[in-house]
Scaffold this motif. Structure first.
Motif, PDB file in Angstrom:
ATOM      1  N   LEU A  18      -9.437  -2.001   6.716  1.00 19.50           N
ATOM      2  CA  LEU A  18      -9.612  -3.451   6.650  1.00 19.50           C
ATOM      3  C   LEU A  18      -8.549  -4.179   7.458  1.00 19.50           C
ATOM      4  O   LEU A  18      -8.873  -5.021   8.289  1.00 19.50           O
ATOM      5  CB  LEU A  18      -9.561  -3.917   5.190  1.00 19.50           C
ATOM      6  N   VAL A  51      -8.948  11.005  -4.619  1.00 20.95           N
ATOM      7  CA  VAL A  51      -9.281   9.659  -5.110  1.00 20.95           C
ATOM      8  C   VAL A  51      -8.475   8.611  -4.344  1.00 20.95           C
ATOM      9  O   VAL A  51      -9.022   7.612  -3.840  1.00 20.95           O
ATOM     10  CB  VAL A  51      -8.997   9.552  -6.630  1.00 20.95           C
ATOM     11  N   VAL A  64     -14.237  -5.116   0.901  1.00 22.92           N
ATOM     12  CA  VAL A  64     -13.745  -5.247  -0.477  1.00 22.92           C
ATOM     13  C   VAL A  64     -14.830  -4.823  -1.473  1.00 22.92           C
ATOM     14  O   VAL A  64     -14.573  -4.042  -2.394  1.00 22.92           O
ATOM     15  CB  VAL A  64     -13.292  -6.702  -0.768  1.00 22.92           C
ATOM     16  N   LEU A 121     -15.381  -1.096  -1.230  1.00 22.44           N
ATOM     17  CA  LEU A 121     -14.306  -0.354  -1.898  1.00 22.44           C
ATOM     18  C   LEU A 121     -14.489  -0.374  -3.414  1.00 22.44           C
ATOM     19  O   LEU A 121     -14.289   0.641  -4.097  1.00 22.44           O
ATOM     20  CB  LEU A 121     -12.948  -0.956  -1.498  1.00 22.44           C
ATOM     21  N   MET A 136      -6.401  14.272  -7.522  1.00 25.83           N
ATOM     22  CA  MET A 136      -6.186  12.823  -7.455  1.00 25.83           C
ATOM     23  C   MET A 136      -5.877  12.376  -6.030  1.00 25.83           C
ATOM     24  O   MET A 136      -6.079  11.213  -5.673  1.00 25.83           O
ATOM     25  CB  MET A 136      -5.023  12.418  -8.375  1.00 25.83           C
ATOM     26  N   CYS A 139      -6.814  -5.707  -0.710  1.00 31.57           N
ATOM     27  CA  CYS A 139      -7.843  -6.090   0.272  1.00 31.57           C
ATOM     28  C   CYS A 139      -8.311  -7.525   0.027  1.00 31.57           C
ATOM     29  O   CYS A 139      -8.495  -8.298   0.971  1.00 31.57           O
ATOM     30  CB  CYS A 139      -9.038  -5.141   0.188  1.00 31.57           C
ATOM     31  N   ALA A 140      -8.490  -7.886  -1.249  1.00 33.22           N
ATOM     32  CA  ALA A 140      -8.953  -9.243  -1.565  1.00 33.22           C
ATOM     33  C   ALA A 140      -7.887 -10.263  -1.156  1.00 33.22           C
ATOM     34  O   ALA A 140      -8.202 -11.304  -0.562  1.00 33.22           O
ATOM     35  CB  ALA A 140      -9.269  -9.352  -3.052  1.00 33.22           C
ATOM     36  N   LEU A 173      -4.246   2.745  -8.940  1.00 32.99           N
ATOM     37  CA  LEU A 173      -4.120   2.667  -7.473  1.00 32.99           C
ATOM     38  C   LEU A 173      -5.400   2.175  -6.790  1.00 32.99           C
ATOM     39  O   LEU A 173      -5.323   1.266  -5.963  1.00 32.99           O
ATOM     40  CB  LEU A 173      -3.676   4.016  -6.899  1.00 32.99           C
ATOM     41  N   PRO A 174      -6.591   2.744  -7.134  1.00 30.47           N
ATOM     42  CA  PRO A 174      -7.802   2.185  -6.499  1.00 30.47           C
ATOM     43  C   PRO A 174      -7.986   0.693  -6.793  1.00 30.47           C
ATOM     44  O   PRO A 174      -8.379  -0.083  -5.909  1.00 30.47           O
ATOM     45  CB  PRO A 174      -8.943   3.006  -7.122  1.00 30.47           C
ATOM     46  N   LEU A 175      -7.656   0.286  -8.033  1.00 29.55           N
ATOM     47  CA  LEU A 175      -7.761  -1.134  -8.379  1.00 29.55           C
ATOM     48  C   LEU A 175      -6.781  -1.959  -7.536  1.00 29.55           C
ATOM     49  O   LEU A 175      -7.114  -3.028  -7.029  1.00 29.55           O
ATOM     50  CB  LEU A 175      -7.469  -1.315  -9.873  1.00 29.55           C
ATOM     51  N   TRP A 219     -15.074  -9.051   3.915  1.00 27.97           N
ATOM     52  CA  TRP A 219     -15.409  -9.089   2.481  1.00 27.97           C
ATOM     53  C   TRP A 219     -16.338  -7.942   2.089  1.00 27.97           C
ATOM     54  O   TRP A 219     -16.315  -7.471   0.956  1.00 27.97           O
ATOM     55  CB  TRP A 219     -16.016 -10.448   2.106  1.00 27.97           C
ATOM     56  N   ILE A 265       1.714   3.966  -3.235  1.00 32.86           N
ATOM     57  CA  ILE A 265       1.262   5.372  -3.171  1.00 32.86           C
ATOM     58  C   ILE A 265       2.445   6.316  -3.336  1.00 32.86           C
ATOM     59  O   ILE A 265       2.448   7.202  -4.205  1.00 32.86           O
ATOM     60  CB  ILE A 265       0.539   5.662  -1.830  1.00 32.86           C
ATOM     61  N   THR A 291      -9.930   6.100  -1.212  1.00 38.31           N
ATOM     62  CA  THR A 291      -9.991   4.648  -1.449  1.00 38.31           C
ATOM     63  C   THR A 291      -8.921   3.925  -0.620  1.00 38.31           C
ATOM     64  O   THR A 291      -9.193   2.876  -0.034  1.00 38.31           O
ATOM     65  CB  THR A 291      -9.801   4.319  -2.945  1.00 38.31           C
ATOM     66  N   TRP A 321       0.839  -1.213   0.000  1.00 34.62           N
ATOM     67  CA  TRP A 321       0.000   0.000   0.000  1.00 34.62           C
ATOM     68  C   TRP A 321       0.872   1.261   0.000  1.00 34.62           C
ATOM     69  O   TRP A 321       0.720   2.139  -0.836  1.00 34.62           O
ATOM     70  CB  TRP A 321      -0.885  -0.088   1.235  1.00 34.62           C
ATOM     71  N   PHE A 340      -5.682  -1.227  -4.604  1.00 34.01           N
ATOM     72  CA  PHE A 340      -6.177  -1.311  -3.224  1.00 34.01           C
ATOM     73  C   PHE A 340      -7.220  -2.428  -3.095  1.00 34.01           C
ATOM     74  O   PHE A 340      -7.239  -3.149  -2.093  1.00 34.01           O
ATOM     75  CB  PHE A 340      -6.819   0.027  -2.804  1.00 34.01           C
ATOM     76  N   ILE A 341      -8.063  -2.549  -4.111  1.00 36.01           N
ATOM     77  CA  ILE A 341      -9.075  -3.624  -4.068  1.00 36.01           C
ATOM     78  C   ILE A 341      -8.373  -4.984  -4.076  1.00 36.01           C
ATOM     79  O   ILE A 341      -8.723  -5.890  -3.320  1.00 36.01           O
ATOM     80  CB  ILE A 341     -10.046  -3.506  -5.269  1.00 36.01           C
ATOM     81  N   THR A 365      -2.400   6.874 -11.077  1.00 34.45           N
ATOM     82  CA  THR A 365      -2.947   7.323  -9.793  1.00 34.45           C
ATOM     83  C   THR A 365      -4.462   7.165  -9.722  1.00 34.45           C
ATOM     84  O   THR A 365      -4.987   6.679  -8.706  1.00 34.45           O
ATOM     85  CB  THR A 365      -2.578   8.810  -9.559  1.00 34.45           C
ATOM     86  N   GLY A 366      -5.141   7.566 -10.767  1.00 37.86           N
ATOM     87  CA  GLY A 366      -6.603   7.592 -10.701  1.00 37.86           C
ATOM     88  C   GLY A 366      -7.263   6.260 -10.987  1.00 37.86           C
ATOM     89  O   GLY A 366      -8.369   6.004 -10.507  1.00 37.86           O
ATOM     90  N   GLN A 367      -6.618   5.433 -11.799  1.00 35.31           N
ATOM     91  CA  GLN A 367      -7.259   4.159 -12.176  1.00 35.31           C
ATOM     92  C   GLN A 367      -6.586   2.963 -11.505  1.00 35.31           C
ATOM     93  O   GLN A 367      -7.255   2.121 -10.926  1.00 35.31           O
ATOM     94  CB  GLN A 367      -7.182   3.979 -13.699  1.00 35.31           C
ATOM     95  N   PHE A 380      -2.303  10.179 -14.734  1.00 35.45           N
ATOM     96  CA  PHE A 380      -3.737  10.042 -14.430  1.00 35.45           C
ATOM     97  C   PHE A 380      -4.107   8.567 -14.300  1.00 35.45           C
ATOM     98  O   PHE A 380      -4.856   8.182 -13.419  1.00 35.45           O
ATOM     99  CB  PHE A 380      -4.578  10.690 -15.541  1.00 35.45           C
ATOM    100  N   TRP A 381      -3.549   7.758 -15.221  1.00 37.81           N
ATOM    101  CA  TRP A 381      -3.905   6.349 -15.203  1.00 37.81           C
ATOM    102  C   TRP A 381      -3.333   5.645 -13.968  1.00 37.81           C
ATOM    103  O   TRP A 381      -4.050   4.923 -13.275  1.00 37.81           O
ATOM    104  CB  TRP A 381      -3.407   5.651 -16.483  1.00 37.81           C
ATOM    105  N   TRP A 429     -13.509   6.446 -10.083  1.00 40.87           N
ATOM    106  CA  TRP A 429     -12.947   6.287 -11.425  1.00 40.87           C
ATOM    107  C   TRP A 429     -13.652   7.243 -12.402  1.00 40.87           C
ATOM    108  O   TRP A 429     -13.108   7.612 -13.419  1.00 40.87           O
ATOM    109  CB  TRP A 429     -13.119   4.838 -11.911  1.00 40.87           C
ATOM    110  N   TYR A 440      -4.677  17.716 -11.395  1.00 40.63           N
ATOM    111  CA  TYR A 440      -4.097  16.484 -10.844  1.00 40.63           C
ATOM    112  C   TYR A 440      -4.094  16.468  -9.314  1.00 40.63           C
ATOM    113  O   TYR A 440      -4.143  15.394  -8.708  1.00 40.63           O
ATOM    114  CB  TYR A 440      -2.674  16.313 -11.365  1.00 40.63           C
ATOM    115  N   VAL A 443      -7.990   0.334   2.909  1.00 40.54           N
ATOM    116  CA  VAL A 443      -6.983  -0.710   3.145  1.00 40.54           C
ATOM    117  C   VAL A 443      -6.587  -0.672   4.624  1.00 40.54           C
ATOM    118  O   VAL A 443      -6.533  -1.710   5.296  1.00 40.54           O
ATOM    119  CB  VAL A 443      -5.746  -0.497   2.241  1.00 40.54           C
TER     120      VAL A 443
END
Lengths: 116, 508
Positions: free
Chosen positions: B91, B80, B276, B279, B77, A84-85, A76-78, B273, A38, B84, A34, A80-81, A72-74, A69-70, B287, B74, B88
């Protein structure tokens, strides 16, 4: 269990017992993933901006988006998911193993009682 | 986007959406009940996730974030990633452990863990302060929408918005309406993403996945209008970006109405879960939000509209992008209805939680020790009205944009409740004097930029009002550790409880 000097208190830096040690190990791994992602992404973007032309950042695109943008914005959140999983999968597996261990312990105890 | 006429169709859509939620809430009321104002129906992990996301989606997510992108590029961001990435932390460090404590509110948790009525009362006061700040952000969103819907000025819109919030809570309470959070999340996400798809299509970008389609708009803005989004750290430094990002993450893991989700989940595995799924549902919004800011700028540039860095216009960019983009009025109405619904549900939940904190943790302890249950209920109702009045007055002259005001609430939570929960769960030696000293320091650190920022610019540079927890939270942890070590350890009972019940250390 709790000495007066507090030497055996619960601490994330000195986990006790198999269960907590395992949990803390995976927590450290997840938090490392994590934190590095970041700070690493932002330092990478910063170095690109400082050392190279700003145009590089706009020309570097991924999925139509400027790279920063990609990332950081797309991504990183993915990420994090995903983190967590992965944590949950490990915890679920760990919980099943712990349960197995306790069941075996109880069964052995029960058998011994039966033998006696 | 100021208009001076009543927007009838959008107004009807707002009323329709509220009617839908009330009717659906009436259907589910027999299945759930709560004294704390944050009940929700749990049907599996996806349901828990939808409840987490629905609880999270406020005016800051629905309107404020796009406004930040429109104005600051930017830098936004950081919101964002902060909003999110905090999940983490939540959790891995808190979700399942909080559940094992078996307490129902933040004051309950702190009072039990630190065995201190003073710490409990302090947490209740901080929770109320967080509620007030966070509600001001929601009220600003509500007022901007009311102002547009009725074609009136901002100040009368604040008054009407406050009256509507109180009216809705009274109606919901009288009729026993429960929140159907799954339905609410589904409606809100459709209300947010469908207009974005239509706007992308109208502007000739890839519309099936609008979260990626806006990349071409960034290129257009740069090539056709000379506006560059590609200078991430020119206006704000890397330090300020990281400070905001980590403040929001620490705040996410410390906000009472976020933590409250985990007290009531039936099982620990479901709680984990649920995070998850929650999130993922939240990420769907984040997004998409940058696209509104970018497309809003492009629509204005194409229409020859001058760019004005006005915070109120920026906070309404979600609506004005769609409106100026030439989409039908019902699409704008859908967004307005979604924004109103997100802000209303958040502010109602927060203020009910704040009132409950007052009536259970402050009123019987500090004001009327022998208060009966009826007295507490009356105190709760009275305090709700007082809260609404205070928030309304503060909203008349808000000190920033929606997302900035919300960020201040996150900073306060990150500087106070996050360290209290973190050490309470993960360090057995943390005690009452430590947590009290730490939380008081956290309050001071949060408001230091307002107190000393003018005279000492270094303070507002190192501890910006919206981003103070980056330095503040670690500082509070150090204060808590030092004070705890200098004072008597907590009782053996609570240390044993922490070892055996929370961390399952049975073999030692």
């Amino acid at each position: 269990m709790a000495n007066r000097d507090g030497s055996r208190d619960i601490s994330i830096f000195r986990p006790r017992g198999t269960s907590m040690r395992g949990e803390v190990r995976v927590i450290r791994l997840v938090l490392a993933g994590w934190l590095i992602s970041i700070i690493g992404f932002q330092v990478f973007v910063y170095l690109l901006e400082v050392n190279y032309s700003k145009l590089l950042l706009s020309e570097f695109t991924f999925f139509n988006l400027p790279i920063h943008f990609w990332l950081t914005g797309q991504l990183l959140p993915l990420w994090f998911i995903i983190l967590c999983a992965l944590f949950n999968f490990w915890m679920d597996r760990h919980a099943v193993k712990s349960l197995d261990g306790s069941l075996r312990f109880k069964l052995r105890g029960a058998n011994r009682e039966g033998e006696e | 986007m100021s208009v001076s006429t009543v927007q009838l169709l959008p107004l009807a859509m707002v009323a329709g959406m509220f009617a839908l939620f009330i009717l659906s809430g009436l259907r589910t009321r027999s299945r759930q009940a709560s004294d704390y104002g944050f009940s929700g129906g749990y049907t599996g992990r996806i349901g828990i996730g939808a409840a987490i996301a629905s609880n999270w989606m406020s005016a800051a997510s629905f309107m404020g974030l796009a406004g930040m992108f429109y104005l600051k590029g930017y830098y936004a961001m950081a919101f964002v990633v902060g909003w999110t990435g905090g999940y983490v932390l939540l959790l891995v460090l808190m979700a399942s452990q909080i559940r094992r404590f078996g307490k129902y509110t933040a004051p309950d948790f702190v009072g039990f863990r630190y065995e201190s009525a003073t710490a409990r009362t302090l947490v209740a006061c901080i929770s109320i302060l967080i509620t007030v700040i966070y509600s001001v952000a929601q009220f600003r969103g509500i007022a901007l929408l009311v102002s547009w819907l009725f074609g009136i000025g901002y100040m009368p819109a604040v008054l009407i918005g406050a009256a509507l919030v109180v009216f809705m809570v009274v109606i919901s309470g009288t009729m026993g309406v429960a929140r159907n959070q799954k339905l609410q999340y589904f409606v809100l996400i459709v209300a947010f993403i469908l207009p974005l798809m239509l706007l992308n299509r109208k502007m000739g970008f890839f519309w099936l996945l609008p979260q990626f389609g806006y990349g071409a708009a960034i290129t257009d803005l740069q090539q056709q209008f000379g506006f560059s989004w590609s200078d991430p750290f020119t206006t704000e430094s890397l330090f300020h970006w990281l400070a905001l990002c980590f403040t929001l993450m620490f705040g996410t893991a410390g906000l009472p109405h976020v933590l409250s989700r985990f007290y009531m989940v039936p099982g620990i595995r479901d709680a984990r879960w649920g995070v998850v799924w929650g999130l993922f549902f939240i990420a769907l919004i984040y997004w998409s939000a940058p696209a509104y800011g970018v497309l809003g700028r492009l629509v204005e540039a194409r229409g020859g509209l001058p760019f004005t860095p006005d915070p109120a216009s920026a906070d309404m960019i979600v609506l004005s992008a769609v409106s100026n983009g030439g989409l039908p009025l019902w699409v704008v109405g859908l967004l307005a209805a979604g924004g109103m619904s997100a802000a209303f549900s958040t502010v109602a939940g927060l203020m009910l939680t704040g009132s409950a904190s007052f009536s259970y943790d402050i009123y019987p302890r500090l004001i009327r020790p022998k208060a009966s249950e009826t007295d507490k209920v009356n105190a709760s109702k009275g305090f709700f009205l007082l809260l609404a009045a205070v928030v309304m007055v503060l909203s008349l002259r808000p000190w920033g944009m929606i997302a900035e005001i919300a960020a201040l609430a996150f900073a306060l939570a990150g500087n106070t409740l996050f360290p209290a929960f973190l050490l309470g769960i993960w360090w057995g030696r943390a005690n009452a004097p430590g947590v009290i000293a730490g939380m008081l320091s956290g309050v001071l650190i949060t408001f230091l930029p307002f107190l000393l920022g003018g005279a000492l610019p270094v303070v507002s540079n190192l501890l910006p009002a919206t981003s103070s927890a980056f330095i503040g939270a670690p500082l509070v942890v150090v204060i808590m550790v030092v004070v705890s070590l200098l004072t008597a350890p907590p009782s053996e009972n609570i240390r044993r409880f922490l070892a055996h019940e929370v961390h399952d250390c049975m073999e030692e």
